[in-house]
Write a protein that holds these residues in place. Structure first.
Motif, PDB file in Angstrom:
ATOM      1  N   PRO A   8      14.133   4.728  25.781  1.00 22.21           N
ATOM      2  CA  PRO A   8      12.884   4.611  25.333  1.00 22.21           C
ATOM      3  C   PRO A   8      12.858   5.064  23.680  1.00 22.21           C
ATOM      4  CG  PRO A   8      12.885   6.105  27.132  1.00 22.21           C
ATOM      5  CD  PRO A   8      14.282   5.655  26.956  1.00 22.21           C
ATOM      6  N   PRO A   9      11.666   4.246  23.120  1.00 20.58           N
ATOM      7  CA  PRO A   9      11.908   4.581  21.536  1.00 20.58           C
ATOM      8  C   PRO A   9      11.772   5.823  21.135  1.00 20.58           C
ATOM      9  CG  PRO A   9       9.793   3.315  22.254  1.00 20.58           C
ATOM     10  CD  PRO A   9      10.584   3.405  23.604  1.00 20.58           C
ATOM     11  N   ASN A  10      10.999   6.766  21.855  1.00 21.02           N
ATOM     12  CA  ASN A  10      10.961   8.061  21.339  1.00 21.02           C
ATOM     13  C   ASN A  10      12.113   8.997  21.632  1.00 21.02           C
ATOM     14  OD1 ASN A  10      10.289   8.062  24.133  1.00 21.02           O
ATOM     15  ND2 ASN A  10       8.747   9.572  23.811  1.00 21.02           N
ATOM     16  N   ARG A  47      16.519  22.427  19.493  1.00 19.65           N
ATOM     17  CA  ARG A  47      15.233  22.302  19.294  1.00 19.65           C
ATOM     18  C   ARG A  47      14.671  22.934  17.975  1.00 19.65           C
ATOM     19  NH1 ARG A  47      10.156  22.012  22.195  1.00 19.65           N
ATOM     20  NH2 ARG A  47      11.277  21.285  24.239  1.00 19.65           N
ATOM     21  N   VAL A  80       9.502  18.250  18.214  1.00 19.11           N
ATOM     22  CA  VAL A  80      10.306  17.927  19.303  1.00 19.11           C
ATOM     23  C   VAL A  80       9.532  18.190  20.642  1.00 19.11           C
ATOM     24  CG1 VAL A  80      12.599  18.565  20.406  1.00 19.11           C
ATOM     25  CG2 VAL A  80      12.454  18.598  17.952  1.00 19.11           C
ATOM     26  N   VAL A  81       9.682  17.337  21.615  1.00 20.32           N
ATOM     27  CA  VAL A  81       8.822  17.625  22.826  1.00 20.32           C
ATOM     28  C   VAL A  81       9.952  18.331  23.865  1.00 20.32           C
ATOM     29  CG1 VAL A  81       8.016  16.419  24.775  1.00 20.32           C
ATOM     30  CG2 VAL A  81       7.133  15.948  22.647  1.00 20.32           C
ATOM     31  N   ASP A  82      11.255  17.639  24.085  1.00 23.57           N
ATOM     32  CA  ASP A  82      12.035  18.174  24.977  1.00 23.57           C
ATOM     33  C   ASP A  82      13.473  17.759  24.546  1.00 23.57           C
ATOM     34  OD1 ASP A  82      12.934  19.074  27.221  1.00 23.57           O
ATOM     35  OD2 ASP A  82      12.481  17.154  28.417  1.00 23.57           O
ATOM     36  N   ARG A 112      17.523  17.385  25.893  1.00 23.18           N
ATOM     37  CA  ARG A 112      18.560  17.358  27.185  1.00 23.18           C
ATOM     38  C   ARG A 112      19.821  17.405  26.652  1.00 23.18           C
ATOM     39  NH1 ARG A 112      17.531  12.814  29.728  1.00 23.18           N
ATOM     40  NH2 ARG A 112      15.973  12.008  28.312  1.00 23.18           N
ATOM     41  N   LEU A 165      11.083  12.812  21.420  1.00 26.91           N
ATOM     42  CA  LEU A 165       9.712  13.109  20.247  1.00 26.91           C
ATOM     43  C   LEU A 165       8.396  12.692  21.082  1.00 26.91           C
ATOM     44  CD1 LEU A 165      11.399  11.204  17.382  1.00 26.91           C
ATOM     45  CD2 LEU A 165      11.449  13.782  17.964  1.00 26.91           C
ATOM     46  N   PRO A 166       7.446  13.109  20.566  1.00 20.93           N
ATOM     47  CA  PRO A 166       5.992  12.572  20.999  1.00 20.93           C
ATOM     48  C   PRO A 166       5.915  11.140  21.242  1.00 20.93           C
ATOM     49  CG  PRO A 166       5.724  13.979  19.367  1.00 20.93           C
ATOM     50  CD  PRO A 166       6.935  13.948  19.361  1.00 20.93           C
ATOM     51  N   ARG A 167       5.360  10.716  22.269  1.00 23.81           N
ATOM     52  CA  ARG A 167       5.753   9.419  22.792  1.00 23.81           C
ATOM     53  C   ARG A 167       5.039   8.339  21.554  1.00 23.81           C
ATOM     54  NH1 ARG A 167       1.168  10.173  27.462  1.00 23.81           N
ATOM     55  NH2 ARG A 167       2.404  11.962  27.443  1.00 23.81           N
ATOM     56  N   GLU A 168       4.180   8.733  20.681  1.00 20.84           N
ATOM     57  CA  GLU A 168       3.638   7.804  19.641  1.00 20.84           C
ATOM     58  C   GLU A 168       4.904   7.631  18.836  1.00 20.84           C
ATOM     59  OE1 GLU A 168       1.471  10.408  21.377  1.00 20.84           O
ATOM     60  OE2 GLU A 168       1.860  11.221  19.534  1.00 20.84           O
TER      61      GLU A 168
END
Lengths: 296, 150, 408, 555
Positions: B35-37, B53, B64-66, B68, B98-101
């Motif tokens: 995915p792009p994010n 993070r 930063v959202v997550d 792995r 990153l955030p989905r936007e």
């Protein structure tokens, strides 16, 4: 060499420990170095079959065991051949000391007669007061029986019932007994195997002569406690193993095949029984030897 | 940034004067479609998810959202002469969400170069092909000079 | 090689070593020096202590270390010098029901109280109810989809066999579903008027401790399902006489484990001013894999019935302590009645306890009452074999008693 | 002589063929037709052949008579189980909603507000009888809540050796609250709503479902392998199917004999435009944080097939305790989406499992819509969802071609109460939330279909089979597959040294070829029926050598 010993004896005021009969010394050649491993000799009451994990306090819970497969638990070396494998059994901790009052008798109730996988005779669960304990079951013992225990030695011998515990002096001549103390206060460790019994033959002075299952006669002190009756599971010695697999289930490995019953050094010899032996009081505890180190 | 871990002191000169950080992150091109994010980093083996993070949040102020992480097995190669096997070091990969936007596309710096190389290869192939045709043509008339034709 | 001097030469070091193996072990002769020195007032120390003295290691407090477990000895905060006979869920009274009776000062009455007997005899159940109950049994024993590893199965006559592990519904779940489904059916029959006055709870813990003839008894039990009611059950009318059984030569506390680490607080899982706080019925599950005699034998019928009684007693006693304070002793101002049901999914044992007094001493003339009947089997076999369900010898009486207990 | 007659026969047949006669001409004249009927012209391309093979297999599954055998049939291709995406109710990664919608072909909508609440908004008085009954229900529910909290507070005080985690604590409290509320509502409503007398309550049932999803990018190894073959190069990037296995345990679920009535008409559900608008997530689900595992396909709606009459779900209470484990950085809006996603996948999976017991599965399309209601709760916050299952075909070309879509409509999390005060009283009770919950309970399941209509693809039941050996075999195999126990044989494993020295680099060319990768055998291709048969001891079978092994009855 003798001079060397003499030299050592003069310089050190030390006393030679008598060599432990059961302890042998094995030398194992490491690369360029000899490692000395002390391991016991087979016999001397040790089976090298299992160790039981005894808790600190007495309990009637079945205890866990660890199989040793003939190995000495200290050094880990093989001592007894032909042992190994077998079904894991649970051990029931028999309370050997049958302690009773010096006046009157203590009564105990048999709750259950159980099979213990680690011994040949059955064990009986006995309740007295708020205590539960195991004793060895006699031939005709059953749940609900009341047993008596006393340390009193009356002038006239008592008329005992099966499973009762009395001093040898209190029992009439001819009584069948088991779980006999070797010396007063020394745990009852004679006559435990299934179906065995000792017989009170005669009394003299303050000694009582008992014929043990080996047919030998021994004179014990009259205050030694003994339990009356023949031990349970009397058909044990007539029971057939049945199959080689059963032998393995019992924890025995195939024999070497070298032993011959009728010939050779270990074969049968028929000799007269030795004369009656008087049991001597227990030896005082040995002083612990100091192990001196010398980097040789 | 770890402060516990320093190069071991070695006697003699010259002494080590440059201390490189032992936490580092390298942005790499993902091997699979993502995915792009999601951004892929190759990070130092000692870094944990939480290190990655805080590294991105505190130093680069990235939302930063997550995070792995996984450890990828290094490649192995057989030596051509002696036949022994060498292995590259394992690498820790961090997939940072990153955030989905947000969207991140790995920059393609070398597309021109690749094109140029492709063109060169093409012309080389063509000339090779021409030479092969020339040889084919002259196979059946041995001894005839190349310029001779009907 | 020729037998030369070189060949026959022996290494003296080897002999020294062998010699030292024997001679290196010495028992010191008692010279009387210690006594002499002590006489002179000289301190004598063991050389071991001087040479290999014990080094106390200091524990450094580092972030992230696990908290050390508290050792179970006299340094434990809950350690008491007086011993407590602590009865918990997995203990079994070896003396069975007689022991439980003496322990709780109960006389046994082998019927249910008259009001319950009347209800059992007179209740009108719809015809379809047996079908629903059969369905409930199958749904909990066979048709639920849980598949977990079941306990190991051993064949007593073939102790060496390792049978394949079977998967299925766990014993806890079978009983939870069965009790829930039976209660669901009962509540449907009873309607809102009754069921609004009841509340159900899973896995409630009750704790209490009582002095009996100088022995401290601690109880901590868990009831898998408890019905609470908004009104306490009425005390049974009439007076019952009877004698406590004689346990000689056993004491009443036999087979209850003794502990030095215990808490004597009272615990009842609800506060008193909530609407449904009166204990009505407790359902306990008997799992033969967990509950065993101390010596490993299976539990007898009498011991199982004792368990039903003790559980009911603990609930009643905890409630009495909660209502009248921890110091309450002797006769209660109002008797507490608790119904107790024990099941292993197949066998049911129903009983009703009336707690009249908390004074458990043997010479107390007033007694508590324990009403019960023998065990009932709900069915003889319930299984799923060859693609078909089997339920044999279904016994409809069990649900009738169950229903009467709920509506009491 | 015999040979000669045969030759003569053949000759005559040949002559007839030459004359354009049918071979069975003498058998039945009805075979003739005025217009010649030719077999359908089939596309001989690789892709078309593959699709035909798949369709044949799906048709074979459809023809299998019983529910149990259908599941065994689906599992036959893999001995060690399928490689499936692990969809469960405890893990929802960031931004999971598009993937969930793609994997369940679901359109998400808002739940329309209750008609009752609008009435209150307009200031009209609702009917007094309804109001009175609502009041009693409200009191019952508040009482149940206070009771549950009081019990939980006491329980927490107990010294416990293993301190439960925050997730476990929430699960324990919510389980108590949900059970209390369910009991209170069933009692209070069953007088007015007779259908509640017939519900079957499942406590922590096991919900599992298996399905195939198309339209996902192929993984790297598939692309590489296809690119290595000249004729497959063009197909390298074509999308592949992913297998999904859902595993979940709700707090409670209610089942009923009849079905809930659908709230979308057939016309509304068959909308190719709408189906194109559903978000797609083409990437590998692992890029989002999902993991994969090997397991057999299982479809379990909480009980075994033919277990009882209550075959259709009415309501399920799902847990949101594991959402606590999501980091704070995911944000509030993503939490909302996670709840939607949880509701969609749990509802879809439960309905699929129910459909499976009626003979449908991911390869055999539903013939009627199915509905359920789902509540996600942590005791205080309640979100309500309704789900309509219209289609099960998500695999392969159906991802694009299938006009049907599934629908889910739901609410935001609504608080049932603000808090429980220190003296155990419920503060700020929210009537709207309770009304919504009551509405779910009051929703009468009314649709009852005939057996043929309800189970068009189920011809029989295993208990009806004559052969007890066959019944036993099918029942045991089915349970074995559905129990998720490990297979009898250990999974094939390549040790690291073998990967380095035997697979990646051929350093041991002279070694005996014994492992599967040197023998060019793919152990994952082993089928379920490739195993040694069970030996029947001589004592049982007698002296005959014929039935030495037990028969197998794989469909």
């Amino acid at each position: 060499m003798q001079s060397l010993t003499r030299l050592m004896n003069t310089t050190l005021t030390l006393q030679m420990p008598s060599r432990m009969p059961a302890a042998g010394v094995a030398l194992q050649q490491l690369r360029g170095k000899t490692k000395v491993v002390e391991k016991p000799k087979p016999g001397a009451g040790q089976q090298f079959r299992r160790i039981v994990h005894f808790p600190e306090e007495y309990t009637v819970e079945p205890l866990k065991i660890t199989h040793l497969a003939g190995r000495d638990p200290v050094s880990g070396r093989l001592v007894a051949k032909g042992i190994g494998g077998g079904i894991k059994q649970q051990y029931r901790w028999v309370k050997w000391l049958r302690d009773g009052p010096t006046e009157g008798a203590q009564e105990e109730l048999v709750l259950e007669v159980l099979r213990d996988g680690c011994r040949t005779a059955n064990v009986a669960l006995v309740a007295v007061g708020d205590e539960l304990k195991y004793i060895l079951a006699t031939e005709n013992m059953k749940a609900g029986d009341i047993l008596k225990t006393s340390r009193l030695i009356p002038r006239i011998p008592v008329r005992p019932n099966e499973g009762d515990a009395y001093p040898l002096g209190a029992l009439p001549v001819g009584t069948r007994i088991h779980c006999l103390e070797k010396n007063p206060g020394q745990m009852c460790h004679l006559i435990h195997a299934a179906g065995t019994f000792g017989t009170i033959l005669r009394k003299f002075d303050d000694k009582v002569v008992v014929q043990l299952p080996s047919k030998r006669e021994f004179a014990f002190q009259r205050t030694c406690m003994a339990t009356v009756g023949r031990l349970s599971n009397p058909d044990h010695n007539k029971e057939h193993v049945g199959s080689a697999q059963r032998m393995r289930e019992m924890g025995n490995r195939p024999r070497s095949g070298l032993w011959k019953r009728k010939e050779g050094k270990h074969g049968r010899k028929i000799r007269r029984l030795p004369p009656m032996t008087t049991i001597s009081p227990p030896a005082p505890p040995k002083e612990e030897a100091i192990k001196l180190t010398l980097p040789l | 940034m770890s402060t516990r871990w320093y190069p071991i002191y070695q006697r003699g000169n010259p002494q080590l004067r440059v201390f490189l950080p032992n936490f580092w992150m390298k942005l790499i091109r993902p091997t699979e479609e993502q995915p792009p994010n999601v951004v892929t980093f190759s990070v130092s083996m000692e870094m944990t998810k939480y290190d990655v993070r805080s590294y991105l949040e505190k130093i680069y102020k990235l939302p930063v959202v997550d995070v792995r992480t996984r450890i990828a097995l290094g490649e192995t190669k057989k030596d051509q002469t002696y036949g022994y096997i060498t292995k590259k070091d394992d690498v820790k990969l961090a997939y940072v969400t990153l955030p989905r936007e947000e969207s991140f596309v790995f920059p393609d710096f070398f597309s021109e170069k690749a094109e140029k190389q492709a063109k060169e290869e093409k012309s080389l192939d063509e000339s090779k092909e021409g030479f092969r045709r020339f040889l084919d043509r002259n196979k059946k008339r041995p001894g005839t000079p190349g310029w001779f034709s009907i | 090689m020729r037998l030369t001097k070189t060949l026959c030469a022996q290494h003296i070091g080897w002999h020294f070593k062998k010699h030292w193996l024997v001679q290196g072990k010495r028992v010191p002769k008692e010279t009387g020096a210690v006594a002499e020195l002590l006489k002179l007032g000289v301190q004598v120390k063991n050389p071991e202590d001087l040479l290999n003295g014990k080094v106390e290691r200091k524990i450094v407090d580092i972030v992230g270390t696990r908290v050390n477990t508290i050792p179970e000895d006299s340094s434990h905060p809950d350690w008491h010098s007086t011993v407590c006979h602590s009865y918990s869920d997995n203990n079994v009274l070896i003396g069975g029901l007689p022991q439980a009776q003496v322990l709780t000062n109960c006389i046994e009455i082998q019927t249910f109280p008259k009001q319950i007997e009347d209800v059992i005899a007179s209740q009108q159940l719809p015809n379809s109810i047996d079908k629903s109950i059969r369905h409930a049994i199958l749904a909990s024993h066979v048709l639920d989809a849980e598949q977990v590893k079941l306990p190991k199965v051993r064949l007593p006559e073939r102790p060496a066999f390792n049978l394949p592990r079977s998967y299925g519904i766990s014993h806890e779940r079978v009983n939870r579903l069965l009790v829930n489904k039976l209660l669901h059916e009962t509540e449907k029959l009873a309607g809102r008027s009754v069921s609004i006055r009841r509340k159900l709870i899973d896995n409630a813990t009750f704790k209490t401790s009582i002095n009996k003839d100088g022995d401290l008894l601690g109880f901590s039990i868990n009831a898998e399902k408890v019905i609470f009611a908004n009104r306490a059950i009425e005390a049974v009318k009439g007076k019952f006489e009877g004698d406590l059984p004689d346990l000689y030569p056993m004491k009443t506390t036999i087979s209850i484990p003794k502990h030095h680490i215990y808490q004597t607080d009272n615990f009842y899982p609800l506060r008193t001013d909530i609407s449904c706080s009166h204990p009505h019925t407790i359902f306990t599950v008997f799992n033969k894999n967990l509950v065993k005699n101390a010596h490993g034998s299976g539990v007898t019928t009498s011991q199982l019935q004792a368990r039903t009684l003790i559980k009911a007693f603990v609930v009643a006693a905890a409630r009495a302590r909660q209502l009248h304070g921890d110091s309450v002793e002797g006769a209660l101002p109002k008797p507490i009645v608790v119904q107790s049901v024990q099941t292993d999914g197949r066998t049911f044992h129903f009983g009703v306890l009336q707690l009249n007094t908390l004074d458990l001493s043997a010479n107390n003339p007033s007694k508590n009452y324990w009403f019960h009947r023998q065990n009932y089997d709900l069915f003889s076999e319930c299984s799923y074999e060859a693609g078909r369900t089997h339920l044999t010898n279904y016994n409809g009486d069990v649900f009738r008693i169950f229903n009467a207990f709920y509506n009491n | 002589m015999l040979k000669l007659s045969l030759v003569n026969q053949l000759r005559s047949t040949y002559k007839r063929c030459l004359a354009g006669q049918s071979l069975q001409a003498n058998v039945a004249d009805s075979e003739y037709s005025a217009q010649p009927v030719y077999p359908e012209i089939q596309d001989p391309s690789f892709k078309a052949r593959k699709q035909r093979d798949a369709a044949d297999w799906h048709e074979e599954i459809r023809q299998v008579p019983t529910v149990e055998e259908k599941l065994i049939k689906i599992n036959i291709p893999r001995y060690y189980g399928y490689k499936v995406v692990d969809f469960n109710d405890s893990k929802i990664p960031y931004n999971a909603l598009p993937l969930t919608q793609h994997y369940t072909r679901t359109v998400l909508e808002d739940l329309p507000p209750l008609p009752g609440s609008q009435v209150v908004d307009q200031g009209d008085q609702p009917k007094p009888s309804e109001d009175a009954s609502f009041k009693t229900v409200r009191e019952d529910v508040i009482e149940a809540l206070e009771f549950a909290h009081d019990y939980y507070k006491h329980q927490e005080k107990l010294p416990n050796s293993a301190q439960p985690s925050a997730v476990e604590r929430e699960q324990i409290l919510t389980q108590i609250i949900v059970e209390q509320l369910n009991r209170a509502l069933l009692q209070a409503l069953s007088e007015d709503h007779k259908h509640l007398d017939e519900v079957e309550v499942d406590y922590n049932p096991r919900h599992e479902a298996f399905w195939a999803v198309g339209g996902v990018d192929p993984p790297k190894n598939v692309i590489n392998s296809k690119k290595g073959r000249e004729w497959q190069k063009d197909m390298a990037n074509e999308s592949v199917d992913r297998l999904v296995q859902y595993t979940g345990t709700p707090y409670l679920s209610l089942r009923h004999r009849r079905q809930l009535s659908p709230w979308k008409t057939t016309a509304e559900s068959e909308n190719i435009e709408l189906s194109k608008q559903i978000p797609r997530f083409k990437h590998d689900p692992r890029t989002l944080g999902y993991s994969t595992k090997h397991q057999h396909a299982t479809n379990v709606p909480g009980y075994w097939p033919k277990g009882n009459e209550q075959n259709f779900g009415l309501l399920s209470f799902q847990s949101r305790a594991h959402l606590q484990l999501r980091p704070k950085s995911y944000g509030e809006s993503d939490l909302q989406e996670a709840l939607h996603s949880l509701a969609i996948k749990s509802s879809y999976a439960w309905l699929l499992a129910q459909a499976n017991y009626n003979g449908f599965n991911t390869y055999n399309e539903l013939t009627y819509p199915m509905n359920t209601q789902t509540v996600i709760t942590n005791g205080r916050e309640w979100s309500f969802y309704e789900y309509q299952l219209n289609t099960l075909l998500l695999h392969g070309k159906y991802q694009e071609d299938n006009p049907r879509v599934n629908f889910c409509r739901g609410t935001k999390p609504l608080p049932l109460y603000a808090e429980i005060s220190t003296n155990g009283k419920c503060v700020d009770f929210n009537d709207a939330t309770l009304r919504q919950l009551l509405n779910f309970y009051a929703n009468v399941p009314s649709i009852q279909r005939s057996n043929e209509e309800q189970q068009p693809y189920v011809a029989s039941d295993i208990s009806a089979y004559e052969n007890p050996e066959q019944r036993d075999f099918i029942a045991k195999t089915f349970k074995y597959l559905a129990s998720n126990r490990p297979r009898h044989l250990e999974l094939p494993e390549v040790y690291l040294w073998e990967k380095l020295y035997k697979i990646d680099n051929n350093n041991r060319a002279m070694e005996a070829k014994r492992r599967f990768f040197t023998l060019d055998v793919n152990p994952w291709r082993r089928t379920l029926d490739q195993h040694d048969k069970v030996y029947v001891p001589r004592a049982i079978r007698g002296k005959s050598r014929e039935n030495r092994y037990k028969k197998t009855y794989y469909p």
